[in-house]
Write an enzyme that holds these catalytic residues in place. Structure first.
Site, PDB file in Angstrom:
ATOM      1  N   GLY A 236       0.818  -1.204   0.000  1.00  0.00           N
ATOM      2  CA  GLY A 236       0.000   0.000   0.000  1.00  0.00           C
ATOM      3  C   GLY A 236       0.849   1.251   0.000  1.00  0.00           C
ATOM      4  N   SER A 237       0.354   2.299   0.624  1.00  0.00           N
ATOM      5  CA  SER A 237       1.012   3.601   0.570  1.00  0.00           C
ATOM      6  C   SER A 237       2.182   3.682   1.546  1.00  0.00           C
ATOM      7  CB  SER A 237       0.010   4.705   0.909  1.00  0.00           C
ATOM      8  OG  SER A 237      -0.325   4.685   2.287  1.00  0.00           O
ATOM      9  N   GLU A 256       5.591  -3.334   0.848  1.00  0.00           N
ATOM     10  CA  GLU A 256       5.729  -2.999  -0.578  1.00  0.00           C
ATOM     11  C   GLU A 256       4.915  -1.738  -0.783  1.00  0.00           C
ATOM     12  OE1 GLU A 256       5.351  -2.009  -3.928  1.00  0.00           O
ATOM     13  OE2 GLU A 256       3.861  -3.595  -4.216  1.00  0.00           O
ATOM     14  N   LEU A 257       5.608  -0.601  -1.015  1.00  0.00           N
ATOM     15  CA  LEU A 257       4.976   0.693  -0.824  1.00  0.00           C
ATOM     16  C   LEU A 257       4.891   1.562  -2.081  1.00  0.00           C
ATOM     17  CD1 LEU A 257       6.623   1.569   2.600  1.00  0.00           C
ATOM     18  CD2 LEU A 257       4.497   0.333   2.157  1.00  0.00           C
ATOM     19  N   CYS A 290       2.014  -0.642  -9.052  1.00  0.00           N
ATOM     20  CA  CYS A 290       3.147  -0.109  -8.284  1.00  0.00           C
ATOM     21  C   CYS A 290       4.369   0.141  -9.157  1.00  0.00           C
ATOM     22  CB  CYS A 290       3.513  -1.079  -7.160  1.00  0.00           C
ATOM     23  SG  CYS A 290       2.247  -1.209  -5.879  1.00  0.00           S
ATOM     24  N   GLU A 384       4.163   9.448  -6.699  1.00  0.00           N
ATOM     25  CA  GLU A 384       3.591   8.319  -7.434  1.00  0.00           C
ATOM     26  C   GLU A 384       2.247   8.733  -8.017  1.00  0.00           C
ATOM     27  OE1 GLU A 384       2.940   3.546  -6.796  1.00  0.00           O
ATOM     28  OE2 GLU A 384       2.541   4.864  -5.107  1.00  0.00           O
TER      29      GLU A 384
END
Length: 483
Positions: A236-237, A256-257, A290, A384
């Site tokens: 996520g963020s 996992e960002l 992502c 992002e």
């Protein structure tokens, strides 16, 4: 069992201890594309979290004792069930996530592969022997290691790959003999509940998988407060990921960002041959990936040709209903995201960027957008975008391109196209990222390769084998011999 996947059954409960659990409150789930009501979904409370944790704790002893071949068999059975129900699950994914149907089918196929890899890894969780006599005092001793399951894993997953990113949590966890309390994204709970049914059908013990739907903000503290949780795996963020890491304490964490993935295009490359691939990387699933291709750095010698071909190919993309076969790009996940990216594009133009193509909103969709004259400080470059927006930037030499690429808070995947092997490996060593993809886009990922980032892109690695390692504890055992 199949009937439960159909969208005519509009009430979805929690999945706790191998059974459906009704709640007092439900929320309405609407399709991102046309806002059609899909389902009413249960909202878990702290008491449900406690019940799920209790069940997962009880099941942990069963999973720990389960032989590897049985864990492998359950995972392999889930892969077969997914294959059998590919089309209906792809339609489910397309409906709740707004993912074009062809991309949804591809996700189901990848999910099958991920569970197949997990089944294989369940049977090869190895230890090693240690040469104890390599050190003084180690004579007449044997040393060995093995890996043991952690226990309860909390998995928090995003909306953009509701089947495969869940598989990257569940597959390795079960392969290693853990139990999982899963909190799926609010927009994509149906896929997680469907997977829970498949695991139940495949013989997973009751309580080994718990699915709690509802507000992440309301549940996250409860999920992390329980001391029986031994690992948290989150996609996520960065903001939420950092908060999770701060609360996790000494427990294992995989984060996992996200990223603002870049591609470098060197002048020795055959430009026409890579255009279609680059467009795919920039706009697949409306850029809500992502490792979506967000920044393209093109050498000044081929910049004009690249831009012209890229824009021509972009214009061929079809925006529309995710359930229609010809659709390439469909809805963004939420109206708030549309408003955000519209503001960012307008801001970039006000700061001097130029729209080469697109830049318009149409209902729930955003037109694929190519931006030129972008500078590193613009939000569309340094943050992002998570939208179908890509920037193409000119550079003079490879060192400048590497510096521009590294000028980012993120570092997940980076790509470079070049026919010069020395320059390729020079860049691979200099680029700050979890992965460097040579002669392909940074959006490239296979489900058994190590996957994860540096800087604000995250912590730890996924990819089934690597996730299994992070979901186990290494134990050392030494024996003193009487010889």
């Amino acid at each position: 069992m199949k009937e439960a996947f159909t969208l005519t059954h509009l009430t979805k409960h929690l999945w706790i201890n191998g059974q459906w659990k009704e709640t007092k409150a439900y929320y309405e789930l609407h399709a991102p594309y046309d806002q059609k009501l899909i389902a009413k979904v249960a909202k878990a409370t702290p008491s449900h979290v406690k019940e799920a944790m209790d069940g997962a704790h009880t099941a942990a002893s069963i999973m720990r004792a389960m032989p590897a071949f049985e864990r492998a068999g359950i995972l392999a059975k889930v892969a077969l069930l997914l294959q059998d129900r590919r089309e209906e699950l792809a339609k489910l994914c397309a409906t709740e996530a707004g993912k074009p149907i062809r991309a949804a089918r591809a996700e189901i196929d990848r999910t099958v592969t991920t569970y197949q890899f997990a089944a294989e890894e369940a049977k090869r969780i190895y230890g090693e022997t240690i040469p104890m006599d390599a050190a003084p005092g180690g004579s007449n001793r044997l040393g060995m290691t093995w890996r043991e399951p952690l226990g309860i894993v909390v998995a928090i997953t995003p909306f953009n790959f509701p089947f495969n990113l869940v598989a990257h949590k569940l597959g390795p966890a079960f392969a290693a003999g853990n139990t999982v309390v899963l909190k799926p994204a609010n927009q994509t709970p149906l896929s997680a509940l469907a997977i829970a049914e498949l695991f139940h059908e495949a013989g997973l013990p009751a309580g080994a998988l718990q699915v709690l739907t509802g507000s992440g903000r309301e549940l996250s503290d409860e999920l992390l407060r329980d001391e029986r949780v031994r690992k948290v795996t989150f996609t996520g963020s960065p903001e939420v990921g950092k908060a999770i890491k701060a609360k996790a304490g000494l427990r294992k964490v995989t984060l996992e960002l996200g990223s603002n993935s870049a591609l470098i295009v060197e002048p020795d490359t055959n430009i026409p041959n890579l255009i279609e691939r680059c467009v795919e990387g920039a706009f697949s699933y409306a850029g809500q990936v992502c490792i979506s291709l967000q920044r393209i750095y093109v050498h000044e010698q081929v910049y004009e040709a690249f831009c012209e071909l890229f824009i021509t190919q972009t214009a061929k993309l079809r925006v529309g209903n995710p359930l229609e076969e010809q659709t390439d790009i469909s809805a963004m996940i939420h109206a708030d995201e549309l408003e955000r990216i519209e503001a960012w594009v307008q801001e970039a133009v006000a700061q001097g960027a130029r729209i080469g193509y697109g830049g318009q909103r149409d209902g729930s969709t955003w037109e694929p957008t190519v931006l030129l004259n972008v500078t590193p400080d613009m939000n569309v470059s340094c943050k992002e975008t998570f939208a179908p927006v890509v920037s193409i930037v000119k550079y003079r030499d490879l060192d400048e391109a590497i510096a521009l690429t590294n000028n980012s808070a993120f570092g997940l995947n980076i790509g470079i196209y070049t026919n010069n092997i020395d320059r390729a490996f020079y860049a691979a060593r200099a680029l700050e990222a979890g992965a460097v993809i040579i002669n392909d886009i940074p959006t490239f990922r296979l489900d058994h390769m190590p996957y994860g980032g540096v800087k604000d892109s995250g912590y730890g690695r996924e990819g089934v084998k690597y996730a299994v390692e992070e979901m186990t504890e290494l134990k050392f055992v030494s024996i003193r011999l009487n010889t």
